[in-house]
Design a protein around this motif. Structure first.
Motif, short mmCIF file in Angstrom:
data_model
loop_
_atom_site.label_atom_id
_atom_site.label_comp_id
_atom_site.label_asym_id
_atom_site.label_seq_id
_atom_site.Cartn_x
_atom_site.Cartn_y
_atom_site.Cartn_z
N SER A 2 -51.50 30.79 -26.68
CA SER A 2 -50.60 30.65 -25.55
C SER A 2 -49.31 31.42 -25.82
N ARG A 3 -48.58 31.73 -24.77
CA ARG A 3 -47.34 32.49 -24.91
C ARG A 3 -46.26 31.63 -25.55
N ILE A 4 -45.29 32.29 -26.19
CA ILE A 4 -44.24 31.61 -26.94
C ILE A 4 -43.13 31.19 -25.99
N LYS A 5 -42.94 29.90 -25.81
CA LYS A 5 -41.89 29.40 -24.93
C LYS A 5 -40.53 29.65 -25.58
N SER A 6 -39.69 30.44 -24.90
CA SER A 6 -38.46 30.93 -25.52
C SER A 6 -37.25 30.79 -24.60
N ILE A 7 -36.06 30.65 -25.23
CA ILE A 7 -34.81 30.69 -24.49
C ILE A 7 -33.85 31.65 -25.18
N VAL A 8 -32.86 32.13 -24.42
CA VAL A 8 -31.85 33.05 -24.93
C VAL A 8 -30.50 32.38 -24.79
N VAL A 9 -29.74 32.35 -25.90
CA VAL A 9 -28.41 31.73 -25.91
C VAL A 9 -27.38 32.80 -26.27
N ASP A 10 -26.50 33.12 -25.32
CA ASP A 10 -25.47 34.14 -25.53
C ASP A 10 -24.39 33.93 -24.48
N ASP A 11 -23.12 33.98 -24.92
CA ASP A 11 -22.03 33.74 -23.95
C ASP A 11 -21.79 34.93 -23.04
N GLU A 12 -22.27 36.11 -23.42
CA GLU A 12 -22.09 37.31 -22.60
C GLU A 12 -23.30 37.49 -21.68
N GLN A 13 -23.06 37.41 -20.39
CA GLN A 13 -24.15 37.49 -19.42
C GLN A 13 -24.89 38.83 -19.52
N GLU A 14 -24.15 39.90 -19.73
CA GLU A 14 -24.78 41.22 -19.82
C GLU A 14 -25.72 41.29 -21.01
N SER A 15 -25.30 40.71 -22.14
CA SER A 15 -26.15 40.69 -23.33
C SER A 15 -27.41 39.85 -23.09
N ARG A 16 -27.23 38.71 -22.42
CA ARG A 16 -28.40 37.88 -22.10
C ARG A 16 -29.38 38.64 -21.23
N GLU A 17 -28.85 39.29 -20.20
CA GLU A 17 -29.72 40.00 -19.26
C GLU A 17 -30.47 41.14 -19.95
N THR A 18 -29.78 41.82 -20.87
CA THR A 18 -30.44 42.91 -21.60
C THR A 18 -31.60 42.39 -22.44
N LEU A 19 -31.34 41.33 -23.19
CA LEU A 19 -32.39 40.77 -24.04
C LEU A 19 -33.52 40.20 -23.19
N LEU A 20 -33.20 39.52 -22.11
CA LEU A 20 -34.23 38.99 -21.22
C LEU A 20 -35.09 40.10 -20.65
N ARG A 21 -34.45 41.20 -20.31
CA ARG A 21 -35.20 42.35 -19.76
C ARG A 21 -36.12 42.95 -20.81
N PHE A 22 -35.62 43.12 -22.04
CA PHE A 22 -36.44 43.67 -23.12
C PHE A 22 -37.64 42.77 -23.41
N LEU A 23 -37.40 41.48 -23.48
CA LEU A 23 -38.48 40.54 -23.76
C LEU A 23 -39.54 40.56 -22.67
N SER A 24 -39.08 40.59 -21.44
CA SER A 24 -40.00 40.60 -20.30
C SER A 24 -40.84 41.87 -20.27
N LYS A 25 -40.23 42.99 -20.65
CA LYS A 25 -40.91 44.29 -20.54
C LYS A 25 -41.77 44.62 -21.76
N TYR A 26 -41.28 44.27 -22.96
CA TYR A 26 -41.93 44.74 -24.17
C TYR A 26 -42.63 43.65 -24.99
N CYS A 27 -42.41 42.40 -24.63
CA CYS A 27 -42.98 41.30 -25.43
C CYS A 27 -43.79 40.35 -24.54
N PRO A 28 -45.00 40.74 -24.17
CA PRO A 28 -45.80 39.92 -23.25
C PRO A 28 -46.18 38.55 -23.81
#
Length: 251
Positions: A2-28
């Motif tokens: 099963s897929r790895i249930k994950s969360i991202v914790v970062d006070d900078e919204q731009e940094s969160r969005e970047t990591l979320l985008r990378f995970l969504s695109k490159y880490c199925p």
């Protein structure tokens, strides 16, 4: 897996969005189930969502990422620290971090980290499955019974007393310790399903054995097993790998 249930914790919204985008695109293998902008928010999300993996920024206002572990004592997730500063690496690994990613995030390093977590979770699941198997093989098995239909009615026997079962067309011969034998009008497949949680393993299309009564395994093309009643049973070549995996785990 099963897929790895994950969360991202970062006070900078731009940094969160970047990591979320990378995970969504490159880490199925990653399933994103939440995000947080502070340690307090992260505590709430973790308690509500029970993630398996937390990507955690170190430098955050009010409280840094390490404070999270003071607020969650029963940690049941893996942590990957994400920060622009490398001076926290030693402290991160003292908190048993899986990895330490520097910003800006390099995609291939992120992929390697996620793959590492996937392997850790796979090993963790195997250990849990083995623990469950050993749990059934030990004391609960001694108390477990199975109902066997006879001409007179049902006979209840302790599964720990069953050494092995052998297919005989649509019947099954059951061999008990002490030499007793019963023939029951059920197929071996029926007993394989009924006893799979009690430490019984199918080693051949004709044989289902109780692991409690295995004395010795002799190598060969499929090999064969010596049981506690001194019976020698062939292991089919098709079942050999599965049987050896189980034996190695128990050992």
């Amino acid at each position: 897996m099963s897929r790895i249930k994950s969360i991202v914790v970062d006070d900078e919204q731009e940094s969160r969005e970047t990591l979320l985008r990378f995970l969504s695109k490159y880490c199925p293998d990653v399933e994103l189930i939440g995000e947080a902008g502070s340690v307090n928010e992260a505590v709430e999300v973790i308690r509500e969502m029970s993630p398996e993996l937390v990507f955690l920024d170190v430098n955050m206002p009010v409280e840094n990422g390490f404070k999270l572990f003071e607020k969650i004592s029963d940690r049941n997730f893996y942590t990957v620290f994400v920060t622009a500063y490398d001076q926290y690496a030693v402290q991160a690994f003292k908190h048993h971090a899986v990895d330490y990613l520097l910003k800006p995030i390099v995609i291939h390093e992120l992929i390697i980290t996620v793959n590492r977590v996937a392997r850790l979770l796979e090993d963790k699941n195997k250990i849990q499955q083995l623990s469950a198997l050993l749990h059934h093989i030990k004391s609960p098995v001694e108390q477990s019974k199975i109902a066997l239909p006879t001409l007179e009615g049902l006979v209840y026997v302790h599964t720990i007393d069953i050494v092995r079962l052998q297919a005989d067309d649509n019947y099954t011969s059951i061999f008990f310790k002490g030499g007793k034998k019963m023939m029951i009008s059920h197929t071996l497949a029926y007993f394989e399903e009924a006893l799979k949680e009690q430490g019984f393993v199918r080693i051949h299309h004709q044989h289902l054995i109780n692991l409690q009564h295995v004395e010795k395994y002799i190598r060969g093309r499929g090999g064969y097993i010596i049981m506690s009643d001194e019976t020698s049973l062939q292991v089919s070549q098709r079942k050999k790998d599965e049987f050896l995996r189980i034996i190695k785990r128990i050992k």
